[in-house]
Design an enzyme around this catalytic site. Structure first.
Site, mmCIF file in Angstrom:
data_model
loop_
_atom_site.group_PDB
_atom_site.id
_atom_site.type_symbol
_atom_site.label_atom_id
_atom_site.label_comp_id
_atom_site.label_asym_id
_atom_site.label_seq_id
_atom_site.Cartn_x
_atom_site.Cartn_y
_atom_site.Cartn_z
ATOM 1 N N THR A 28 92.907 5.259 48.982
ATOM 2 C CA THR A 28 92.515 4.261 49.946
ATOM 3 C C THR A 28 91.669 4.082 50.837
ATOM 4 O O THR A 28 90.442 5.147 50.806
ATOM 5 C CB THR A 28 94.090 4.479 51.070
ATOM 6 O OG1 THR A 28 93.372 5.806 51.583
ATOM 7 C CG2 THR A 28 95.265 4.076 50.009
ATOM 8 N N GLU B 193 95.657 2.410 56.756
ATOM 9 C CA GLU B 193 95.179 2.409 54.645
ATOM 10 C C GLU B 193 95.219 1.644 53.960
ATOM 11 O O GLU B 193 96.564 0.935 53.827
ATOM 12 C CB GLU B 193 96.402 3.470 53.904
ATOM 13 C CG GLU B 193 96.023 5.625 55.159
ATOM 14 C CD GLU B 193 96.143 6.118 55.221
ATOM 15 O OE1 GLU B 193 96.372 7.404 54.654
ATOM 16 O OE2 GLU B 193 97.836 6.130 55.872
ATOM 17 N N ASN C 31 90.472 3.479 54.524
ATOM 18 C CA ASN C 31 90.796 3.903 55.073
ATOM 19 C C ASN C 31 90.006 3.643 56.578
ATOM 20 O O ASN C 31 89.090 3.997 56.699
ATOM 21 C CB ASN C 31 91.143 5.639 56.160
ATOM 22 C CG ASN C 31 92.092 6.025 54.388
ATOM 23 O OD1 ASN C 31 92.514 5.747 53.773
ATOM 24 N ND2 ASN C 31 92.807 7.158 54.772
#
Length: 304
Positions: free
Chosen positions: A204, A252, A206
């Site tokens: 992800t 995220e 973030n």
């Protein structure tokens, strides 16, 4: 675009000036801006948007400017088609300016306004005593032309930033997007996290949201993300990731079909549709299964 902020000492070329608070740049604001762009092209003038920073209501109430739909840096991106964007410092001195002084000293002398475009309910100056009637009355004295635009309604309700803020906080992203005229978005720098997503096969990007930025409810959303000017399909979680005992709220985003190092880069995440609320799973395997299911759902939406 020229971006002027944190100063009252500036002048602009002859301009078509749009006045407003522009917290959420919604379909009503876009109508004002489109009119200004049309006039500026026709007449060879600069297009200019003037707003205040911080929002006057927070200064007058002595509160922090929380739950902003768009931060200053985001407005700069959203208004990039305008020639000049001015965030005029709003303090107690500005608050005490009479409407007449504001017209003379700011709108006419500093902004060099030849046309002024406002909504028909625009109020300004000390105690909000200025309105379109005063702007019209003083137009011949100061040599500008006033153009007023009626408020825009959606489903018989007047579109406003207050309404949009309410829908975002309730998770009604699709309605909020219709009122905004584009997808609600969050811009931010990609930071390094615990890299749990990568360990589980779902890396992800973030973002730590700014404390003043409004966020939708914790949960999972179908989204788009712009990286280096290119847009990708994605799935975004807003929340603390309770399954992994997270503490800090993070945005995220798992980018579909993308696996590049973008730490430190500024990205823009657009929210398209709410999928599910955030919840704590009993195991990592259960979490992975749910994420896979969410990705399959988003993929089905993309392929429709």
């Amino acid at each position: 675009m020229e971006y002027i902020k944190d100063t009252k000492e500036f002048t602009s070329p002859p301009s078509v000036v749009v006045l407003g608070n522009f917290d959420g740049i919604h379909i009503g604001h876009r109508k004002l801006i489109c009119k200004a762009l049309e006039l500026s092209r026709e007449l060879g003038l600069k297009s200019l948007v003037l707003t205040f920073d911080p929002h006057p209501s927070f200064v007058l109430a002595n509160k922090e400017p929380v739950d902003l739909i768009y931060l200053s840096c985001e407005k700069e991106r959203l208004l990039s088609n305008i020639d000049i964007f001015v965030e005029y410092p709003y303090d107690l001195v500005t608050a005490k300016m009479t409407p007449e002084n504001f017209i003379e000293k700011v709108i006419c002398k500093q902004l060099n306004a030849k046309f002024i475009v406002v909504g028909n309910d625009y109020r300004f100056g000390h105690e909000r005593k200025g309105d379109i009637n005063l702007l019209k009355k003083l137009s011949s004295k100061y040599g500008y032309e006033l153009i007023t635009i009626p408020k825009i309604a959606y489903n018989n309700n007047i579109v406003s930033s207050t309404w949009i803020r309410k829908e975002i906080k309730q998770g009604n992203i699709e309605l909020a997007n219709k009122l905004l005229g584009e997808n609600f978005s969050i811009a931010g720098k990609v930071v390094e996290g615990k890299k749990n997503g990568r360990k589980f096969g779902f890396p992800t990007a973030n973002i730590i949201p700014h404390r003043y930025k409004i966020l939708p409810p914790n949960g999972v959303y179908y989204s788009n993300i712009s990286v280096n000017g290119k847009k990708y399909n994605s799935i975004t979680n807003v929340g603390v990731n309770p399954t992994l005992n997270g503490q800090k709220k993070v945005v995220e985003t798992h980018i579909l079909g993308f696996d590049e190092d973008i730490y430190g880069q500024v990205v823009v995440v657009e929210f398209i549709q709410f999928i599910r609320k955030e919840k704590k799973f009993n195991s990592i395997e259960e979490l992975k299964k749910e994420v896979s299911s969410n990705i399959e759902y988003v993929t089905s939406l993309i392929n429709e």
